[in-house]
Every structure is written in structure tokens, then in C-alpha cells.
Design a protein around this motif. Structure first.
Motif, PDB file in Angstrom:
ATOM      1  N   MET A 159      18.185  -8.787 -29.532  1.00 22.54           N
ATOM      2  CA  MET A 159      17.589  -9.457 -28.804  1.00 22.54           C
ATOM      3  C   MET A 159      16.651 -10.262 -29.429  1.00 22.54           C
TER       4      MET A 159
ATOM      5  N   ASN B 295      17.016 -14.665 -29.231  1.00 23.17           N
ATOM      6  CA  ASN B 295      16.094 -15.254 -28.038  1.00 23.17           C
ATOM      7  C   ASN B 295      14.745 -15.867 -28.660  1.00 23.17           C
TER       8      ASN B 295
ATOM      9  N   MET C  12      19.554 -12.448 -21.975  1.00 21.57           N
ATOM     10  CA  MET C  12      19.110 -11.722 -23.291  1.00 21.57           C
ATOM     11  C   MET C  12      19.964 -11.005 -24.041  1.00 21.57           C
TER      12      MET C  12
END
Length: 387
Positions: free
Chosen positions: A74, A78, A136
Motif C-alpha cells: 500500500m 498509493n 488501495m
């Protein structure tokens, strides 16, 4: 090959992929969607039903190992603003599984409306109420820096699924005894955690993109860390997907070549007796500590990529391949251990990946916000020559 006839529940299997580390298969991942596509950005942008499913092949997959996979993935895939906004949800997500998964376990991560549901062996462990959270997590598999390029490509086949892996995937199922054991788990309910004034959450949100370091003029290395934050979430995903994190590296005398990144996790020893399924000692994560780990991991990747060079011998032999390295450092940044999680077919590339870690030693010291005597991180590299 199977076309879109591979159907489970009310969604279609978009693709199946096997994930390995240390030459050991850990799990088979499946991506389900109500609209088949070979393009990751299209799937991320689709507002329909989507599901990620992980079926465990290894005898044991520890919760700590699995959570590290999500946390690192993640962070890399992101934008910082989104990570900051979803920090508490990431903490809640990683708290849902505190025991090791076992062979045959089926972990589902389901997007439904504005919520993400986490289901293990048909038992819902909890849910995250956020319209952005599922994507995500999905980016850890099909984002610009996935577990590996092969893993992502196998998930993005628009339903063209290999019969052999499909048969293995469908054969993985928990026993009735295992289902009862999961049903007895108590669903964790983490509460909000106060954050200090000198918060790494603020630092991550405010930090600009890391400047690309120069290796050998005029060759530069594009940012190998956190994805760029664009005006909108989906715009960010599409931009990152199109940019595809390929890192150019070369010796001064070498022709230009590139390194494409892939996401991985550190594999823990699995020599635990099957009968002993105690609750693992959990990492005490808060929104602050989780973001501190993600920011530090990004810094370590940036640091390491400065020292990677495409070996002349590999260039002359037209050798390409992916390598994933596990690195353990002490709090001062000194390397304690280096291991090849997933070597390429070419020893020259594997040796260069290990040598790069040696050249990068010592690394930046572990921040005070991160506990422990040592820090483990993964270094994903794909050596690719220009076409």
C-alpha cells in the motif's frame, strides 16, 4: 486456456496468479470482477463488484508476514495524501488477522458499495467503511509496483485462465475443523489512537515527491517509492499504471537499461508445528507507527536504487529477469542479513542485486518512531533491457 466461463459467485475470475518466495509457493491469488479486463487501470476505475481472493498453498503463512505484504504494498502504490487519510483504516485492516493462515484457507477481500469486507473461510472478520480502501489494497496486486510483474500479468488476463492453476485453486479448501476454529476467533475491534503533535502522518502528507537521484549522467532513476498524488484517486492510479515504475540504471560505459520494480514481502521461517496455532505476538501498530514504517521503507528503496547497475555481462548476453531480495538491518542501518527471496534465472543479475545492497551499506538509521532492534524490508528489482 479457459475463457470467461471461469465463474464463482456473482463475479467472474479475471485472472489467477501464484505467489512464491524463496522458491516456495505461498498462495494462489484470484481477482474477480463483474467486467473482465486486461487493463489494471480499467479494473481500478470500475465501480462494480470486485473481489480479491487468496488461497493458501504453504503449510503456514504468518499474520505478520501477510500484514507486511499489505503494508509495504500500500505504501509503494498509493499517494501520500491517501495513505494519511486512510491510516487508521490500514491499522484496522492489519489487525483483523492475528493468527497464521494454513494450507487450504481462503481469504477474501470484497468490495461492496463503499465498504471493504474481509472474510476468512466464509467467516466475516470485519469491514472497512471507506470508498477508497479496496482499491488501495488491490493496487498491491495490480498497481505499478505489484508483488511481481508476472503476478500482476497473470491477474490481468481478462478471464483467460490456465486450466492447471484453476484446478489447483479450486482444490484448495479448509476442513470442517478449520472452519470451526476460524468461527471461534474473536473479531478485533481496534479503536482510534491519539496522535502526537510531531506526527509522521503530517510528515508524510506534507512531504513532496522524492527527487529522482542521478546515477550516471545523463541517466536518471525515476522515483521508486510512493506513487504521485494527483487531483483524484483514479487519476493517480491511471497515471501510475501508464508510467509503470521502470528504473533506468547503468554503468557509465553501459547502454541505457531499466529496472522495473515489483512488490514483495519478507518470508518468515515456517518451522512451527501445525498443532500450535497460538495468537502471534502482534506488532503494536498505530496510524503513526504504520506510516513511519511506510515512509522509512520508501526511503530505503530510494537509497538502494542509487547503487544498482546493470551488469555488462548480462547486457552482452541479453539477459533479463526479476530478483527480489530480503534485507535485515540493525538500528544503525548496518546490514545484518541479505537473502534472495526470488532469484532470477541468471546468476549475474542475482549477484548484482546482492552487491547493490553491499554498496548501499550502511543504510539510513531506523527512526525512533519504529520499535525493535532490527528492521526487515524487501528490495524488488526487474532487470529489463530497452527494446
Amino acid at each position: 486456456m479457459l475463457p470467461s466461463a471461469a465463474v464463482l459467485s456473482d463475479t467472474l475470475i479475471n485472472g489467477l496468479a501464484s505467489h512464491k518466495a524463496l522458491n516456495k509457493e505461498l498462495f494462489i491469488g484470484a481477482l474477480y470482477s463483474d467486467r473482465l479486463s486486461g487493463n489494471g487501470a480499467d479494473i481500478l476505475a470500475d465501480s462494480g463488484e470486485k473481489r480479491m481472493e487468496l488461497r493458501v498453498v504453504a503449510r503456514r503463512l504468518s499474520a505478520r508476514q501477510l500484514n507486511r505484504l499489505w503494508i509495504e504494498g500500500m505504501a509503494i502504490n498509493n499517494p501520500p495524501a491517501l495513505l494519511t487519510r486512510e491510516a487508521q483504516n490500514m491499522v484496522a485492516f492489519t489487525a483483523l488477522i492475528k493468527r497464521s493462515l494454513k494450507a487450504g484457507d481462503r481469504l477474501q477481500i470484497q468490495a461492496s458499495g463503499n465498504s471493504t469486507h474481509v472474510i476468512l473461510n466464509d467467516i466475516e472478520l470485519g469491514s472497512i467503511d471507506s470508498p477508497d480502501f479496496f482499491n488501495m489494497v488491490l493496487r498491491t496486486w495490480i498497481g505499478p509496483v505489484p508483488l511481481s510483474s508476472d503476478f500482476r500479468d497473470s491477474l490481468l488476463t481478462a478471464g483467460e485462465v490456465d486450466n492447471q492453476i484453476l484446478g489447483r485453486y479450486e482444490s484448495l479448501s479448509p476442513s470442517d475443523e478449520r472452519r470451526l476454529a476460524i468461527a471461534a476467533w474473536k473479531t478485533p475491534k481496534p479503536g482510534p489512537t491519539p496522535q502526537s503533535t510531531a506526527s509522521p502522518v503530517e510528515a508524510l502528507a506534507a512531504a513532496p515527491s522524492i527527487a529522482p537521484p542521478s546515477i550516471a549522467a545523463p541517466v536518471t532513476v525515476p522515483q521508486p517509492t510512493l506513487a504521485q498524488a494527483d487531483a483524484g484517486l483514479e487519476a493517480s492510479a491511471e497515471t501510475a499504471q501508464a508510467a509503470e515504475s521502470e528504473t533506468a540504471v547503468a554503468d557509465a560505459d553501459d547502454p541505457q537499461s531499466s529496472i522495473e520494480q515489483s512488490q514483495t514481502e519478507t518470508v518468515e521461517a515456517s518451522g512451527v508445528e501445525d498443532a500450535a496455532e497460538e495468537v502471534e505476538e502482534p506488532e503494536q501498530l498505530t496510524a503513526e507507527s504504520l506510516l513511519s514504517r511506510q515512509l522509512y521503507h520508501s526511503q530505503l528503496l530510494k537509497w538502494t536504487y542509487k547503487y544498482i547497475r546493470y551488469p555488462k555481462r548480462a547486457i552482452n548476453r541479453n539477459q533479463e529477469g526479476s530478483v527480489r531480495i530480503s534485507v535485515v538491518i540493525d538500528r544503525d542501518g548496518k546490514v545484518k542479513q541479505v537473502s534472495e527471496l526470488e532469484p532470477s534465472r541468471h546468476s549475474t543479475l542475482n549477484q548484482e542485486a546482492v552487491r547493490a545492497v553491499g554498496r548501499a551499506d550502511p543504510f539510513p538509521p531506523v527512526p525512533e518512531e519504529i520499535n525493535g532492534d532490527e528492521f526487515s524490508f524487501s528490495l524488488p528489482i526487474v532487470f529489463r533491457l530497452p527494446k
